[in-house]
Design an enzyme around this catalytic site. Structure first.
Site, mmCIF file in Angstrom:
data_model
loop_
_atom_site.group_PDB
_atom_site.id
_atom_site.type_symbol
_atom_site.label_atom_id
_atom_site.label_comp_id
_atom_site.label_asym_id
_atom_site.label_seq_id
_atom_site.Cartn_x
_atom_site.Cartn_y
_atom_site.Cartn_z
ATOM 1 N N ASP A 399 0.823 -1.198 0.000
ATOM 2 C CA ASP A 399 0.000 0.000 0.000
ATOM 3 C C ASP A 399 0.867 1.262 0.000
ATOM 4 O O ASP A 399 1.963 1.284 0.564
ATOM 5 C CB ASP A 399 -0.892 -0.017 1.244
ATOM 6 C CG ASP A 399 -1.775 1.202 1.345
ATOM 7 O OD1 ASP A 399 -2.649 1.368 0.471
ATOM 8 O OD2 ASP A 399 -1.599 1.993 2.298
ATOM 9 N N GLU A 452 0.824 -0.561 -5.179
ATOM 10 C CA GLU A 452 -0.105 0.532 -5.385
ATOM 11 C C GLU A 452 0.754 1.783 -5.504
ATOM 12 O O GLU A 452 1.187 2.352 -4.508
ATOM 13 C CB GLU A 452 -1.090 0.673 -4.222
ATOM 14 C CG GLU A 452 -2.128 1.757 -4.487
ATOM 15 C CD GLU A 452 -2.625 2.464 -3.242
ATOM 16 O OE1 GLU A 452 -3.693 3.069 -3.289
ATOM 17 O OE2 GLU A 452 -1.906 2.438 -2.213
#
EC number: 2.4.1.18
Length: 721
Positions: A399, A452
Site C-alpha cells: 500500500d 499501489e
C-alpha cells in the site's frame, strides 16, 4: 527483616520496579554464606522453596514482597501462598539466556529473516518445563517487564533480561499457556513509565476495542498447502476480487462472518464467479475499523474479530484447495499514533523518524517507519516473510508506495528533508523495497509483490538487480482515473475526451500493469460504480456493462472491488454488508452474470491474457473515431494463435454497418456482447456471426461491417476457432 547480601540500592530498584538487570539479583545466586534464591512476589503472604529434599521457607527481606533464603539444590519450585491460594511454579529467574548467539547477532545486524519465530511470545518447553518465551526489541528502555492476567498486571513480577548487544529483552515464564493476555511495561530512558505496549511481533491479539496481545499456539499455525504454480504470472489470467472481510456479507444478528464462515460462503462465490484471486484489505491487527486496516499495529497477527490465527491459516488453505490465490494488502509505509502501539515505543522515536518532517504523515495522522534503521527494516521484512511463509499467502499488495518513494510526498515545499544528494527521492525506502523483492524472490519463489503506486516512478516492475523496485505488477492508477472520468461524462461530451480511453495504451507496456477498480473509488463521497454512470437507469447499467467489458479486454490484469459485480447502488460502508438483495432484480443479476462470463472469456482466450505485458499482443484498429466514441482493437495471441477483435461503442446510439478492418476474410463469430439480453441489455448485435470480405481497411487485409449496439462492447474471433 532478615539479613541479605543484596545491596540496598538493588533492593530499592527491585521493589520500585526500576531494576534494569533483574537476573543479577533474582533467582539462584552464590553468596559468601552459600547458595541462595531470591524472588519478588508482591502480595504473597509467604514463599517456600521446594526441592527433592523437601520444602524450606524463604524470609521476607522487604515488605514489598522480596523473599530470600538458602537453596540446597536445584532444580526447585516456588510454593507461593497468595493469602490462602497456594501456587507452585518454577522460578523464571532460574533459566539461562534464551535466544542463541546467532539470533542475537542477526537481530543486532538487522538481517534476521524470521523474527516472527524469534521475537514475540512463543510456547516452548525448557528443561522439561512448559511455558512461554517472551522477547522484545526495546533498546532504549531502562526496564522492560511482561505483564498480564497471569501476574496481576504487575510489572515488578516479571522484569526481563536485557541482551544489551542487540537491545533485546527476554524472559521465560513457566506454566503460562496459549490464550494468556499480555502486554509489555516499559520505563523510558529517564525512568518514567510508558503506557502499556502491545507486542509488535504478537501472532494473536484481543478483539477490538481491547488492545492486549494474546499468547498464540504458534505450533498449531502451520503453513497451508501451497497453490499449484501455473507458470509465468505475466502470461496467466489474473482476475482479482478485492474484499473487505468485515463487510462482504453479514451473518446472524447482522454480525460479520468469521474466517470459517467466510470460507463456507466466499470461496464458492469467488470460484463460481471465475476470479483467480481474492485480495483482502489489510487483515493485520488495527485498532480502528474505520481505517479498513490501513492503519495496522499488529504486523504479525490477523485481526481477532474473525477468529483465531489458525482459522485464517485454514481459510488460505481452503482457497488454495479451490485453486484460488490469496493476496493481502500490506502496509509498510506508516502506522497509527495509538499509545499502546509502536509510537515512541521505548520512550524514543524507535520505529518512526524523530524529525516530523520525515516521520509524520499529515494526510493520515500517522507515523512513518524509519526505513533507514536496520532493525526497523528487519521488522517489516520479517512481517512480509511471515505472511508469505507461515500463512502461505500468494502475494502482497504493498500500500501507498508513492508516499514511500518521495520525501516531499503531500508536503509543503519547506516541510520536507532532502536526501543526501539534495533530491526528493527517498533512497532508504527505495533500498528497502528492492531488498524486500530480492528476499521474496530468494525465499518465497513464486510469490508476488504488487505495488499501489500512483506516479510515473520508473522501473517499478523491473527487477531490483536491474535497477528497478522488483515488483511483479503495478496498479495502473492513471488508467483507472482517466477512464472513470470519461465514463462519468454524459455521452454527448465524450467525443471531447476520447483520449482518456486511449492514452493508457501509450504506456501500457512500460510496466507490468494491473487495472484496478478498487475500494478507493467507492468511498468518501465518490458513490458507487453504477452511481458514477450517467443517464437513466437503463443507460447506467449499459454504461457499466460496456465499461467493465472494455476493462476485461484491455491489456493488464484485473481487479474489482466487491459489490462492483452486482452494481451495488449505495456507497460502500465498512459497517454494513453488501446489498445482496439487489440480485433479485434482473439488471443487477445480469451484471453479475456479465462479470462471471467476462472472467470465463478472459481465462479461456489466450489472446486476452498471455501477452498482457507485451506490445506484440495489442493493435489498434479504430483509434481516432472520437465523433462516434468508438474504439476497436485486436488482442493477439502468441505463436499465431487466435486473435480477438474488441469493438466498443460509448454512445447511446446504435451504429449500423460500421466497417472496420480485420486480419482475415471469412466468418467472424460474435463470442461476447455486453448488450445481450442475459446481461439485461437490449439484445442488439450481429446474430452471432458476421462475414469479413477481402477488402482492406485500417491497414488490415480484410474488413467487416458490424451492428454496434448502443453503449456496448463486442468481442469477435475468426469462425472455426
Amino acid at each position: 527483616m532478615a539479613e541479605t547480601t543484596l545491596h540496598p540500592d538493588a533492593i530499592r530498584d527491585l521493589v520500585e520496579g526500576r531494576h534494569g538487570d533483574p537476573f543479577a539479583a533474582l533467582g539462584p545466586h552464590a553468596t559468601p554464606a552459600g547458595q541462595v534464591v531470591r524472588t519478588l512476589l508482591p502480595g504473597a503472604r509467604s514463599v517456600e522453596v521446594v526441592t527433592r529434599g523437601g520444602a524450606r521457607p524463604l524470609e521476607k527481606i522487604h515488605p514489598a514482597g522480596l523473599f530470600e533464603g538458602p537453596l540446597a539444590e536445584q532444580p526447585y519450585l516456588l510454593r507461593i501462598d497468595w493469602n490462602g491460594v497456594v501456587q507452585e511454579t518454577e522460578d523464571p529467574y532460574a533459566f539461562p539466556p534464551l535466544l542463541g548467539e546467532m539470533d542475537i547477532y542477526l537481530l543486532a545486524e538487522g538481517t534476521h529473516q524470521d523474527i516472527g519465530r524469534c521475537l514475540g511470545a512463543h510456547p516452548v518447553t525448557l528443561e522439561g518445563v512448559r511455558g512461554v518465551r517472551f522477547a522484545l526489541w526495546a533498546p532504549n528502555a531502562r526496564r522492560a517487564s511482561v505483564v498480564g492476567d497471569f501476574n496481576g498486571w504487575d510489572g515488578r513480577r516479571h522484569p526481563m533480561r536485557r541482551r544489551i548487544e542487540a537491545g533485546i529483552w527476554e524472559i521465560f515464564i513457566p506454566r503460562v499457556m496459549p490464550g494468556a493476555i499480555y502486554k509489555f511495561e516499559l520505563l523510558d530512558p529517564n525512568g518514567s513509565m510508558l503506557p502499556l505496549k502491545a507486542d509488535p511481533v504478537a501472532w494473536q491479539a484481543e478483539p477490538a476495542p481491547a488492545t492486549g496481545s494474546v499468547v498464540a499456539d504458534t505450533a498449531n499455525i502451520r503453513p497451508p498447502k501451497p497453490l499449484v504454480p501455473q507458470g509465468d504470472p505475466a502470461r496467466q489470467p489474473m482476475a482479482v476480487y478485492e474484499v473487505h472481510a468485515g463487510s462482504w456479507m453479514h451473518g446472524d444478528g447482522n454480525a460479520p462472518l468469521s474466517w470459517e464462515e467466510l470460507g463456507d460462503k466466499l470461496i464458492p462465490y469467488v470460484k463460481g464467479m471465475g476470479f483467480t484471486h481474492v485480495e483482502f484489505l489489510p487483515i493485520m491487527v488495527h485498532p480502528f475499523g474505520g481505517s479498513w486496516g490501513y492503519q495496522p499495529l499488529g504486523q504479525f497477527a490477523p485481526q481477532a474479530d474473525f477468529g483465531p490465527p489458525e482459522h485464517f491459516s485454514r481459510l488460505v488453505e481452503r482457497f488454495h484447495e479451490a485453486g484460488i490465490g490469496v493476496i493481502l494488502d500490506w502496509v509498510p509505509a506508516h502506522f497509527p499514533t495509538d499509545a499502546h502501539g509502536l509510537a515512541r515505543f521505548d520512550g524514543t522515536a524507535l520505529y518512526e523518524h524523530a524529525d516530523p518532517r520525515e516521520g509524520f504523515h499529515h494526510d493520515w495522522n500517522t507515523y512513518i517507519y524509519n526505513l533507514g534503521r536496520r532493525e526497523v527494516r528487519n521488522f517489516l521484512l520479517g512481517s512480509a516473510i511471515h505472511w508469505l511463509e507461515h500463512y502461505g499467502v500468494d502475494a502482497l499488495r504493498v500500500d501507498a508506495v508513492a508516499s514511500m518513494l518521495y520525501r516531499d510526498y503531500s508536503r509543503p515545499h519547506d516541510q520536507w528533508v532532502p536526501n543526501i544528494h539534495g533530491g526528493r527521492e527517498n533512497l532508504e525506502s527505495i533500498s528497502f523495497l528492492q531488498e524486500l523483492s530480492r528476499i521474496i524472490e530468494q525465499r518465497c519463489p513464486g510469490k508476488l509483490l504488487i505495488a499501489e503506486e500512483s506516479t510515473a516512478f520508473p522501473g517499478v516492475t523491473r527487477k531490483a538487480d536491474e535497477g528497478g523496485l522488483g515488483f511483479d505488477f503495478k496498479w495502473n492508477m492513471g488508467w483507472m482515473h482517466d477512464t472513470l472520468h470519461y465514463m462519468e461524462d454524459d455521452p454527448v461530451f465524450r467525443q471531447y475526451h476520447h483520449g482518456s480511453m486511449t492514452f493508457g495504451l501509450v504506456y501500457a507496456f512500460s510496466e507490468r500493469f494491473m487495472l484496478p477498480l478498487s475500494h478507493d473509488e467507492v468511498v468518501h463521497g465518490k458513490g458507487s460504480l453504477i452511481g458514477k454512470m450517467p443517464g437513466d437507469d437503463w443507460q447506467k447499467f449499459a454504461n457499466l456493462r460496456a465499461y467493465l467489458s472494455f476493462m476485461w479486454t484491455h491489456p493488464g490484469k484485473k481487479l474489482l472491488f466487491m459489490g462492483g459485480e452486482i452494481a451495488q447502488r449505495r456507497e460502500w460502508s465498512h459497517d454494513r454488508s453488501l446489498d445482496w438483495h439487489l440480485l433479485d432484480e434482473p439488471r443487477h443479476a445480469g451484471l453479475q452474470r456479465l462479470v462471471r462470463d467476462l472472467n470465463r472469456l478472459y481465462a479461456e482466450m489466450p489472446a486476452l491474457h498471455v501477452l498482457d505485458t507485451d506490445a506484440a499482443g495489442f493493435r489498434w484498429v479504430v483509434l481516432d473515431d472520437a465523433q462516434n466514441s468508438v474504439f476497436a482493437f485486436l488482442r493477439q495471441a502468441p505463436e499465431g494463435g487466435v486473435p480477438a477483435l474488441v469493438v466498443v461503442n460509448m454512445t447511446p446510439v446504435t451504429r449500423s454497418g460500421y466497417r472496420l478492418g480485420v486480419p482475415s476474410a471469412g466468418g467472424w463469430r460474435e463470442v461476447f456482447n455486453s448488450d445481450a439480453a442475459i446481461y439485461g441489455g437490449a439484445n442488439h448485435g450481429n446474430g452471432g456471426m458476421v462475414h469479413a470480405a477481402a477488402e482492406p481497411s485500417h491497414g488490415l487485409d480484410a474488413s467487416l461491417a458490424l451492428e454496434l449496439p448502443a453503449l456496448s462492447t463486442l468481442v469477435l474471433v475468426p469462425a472455426g476457432s
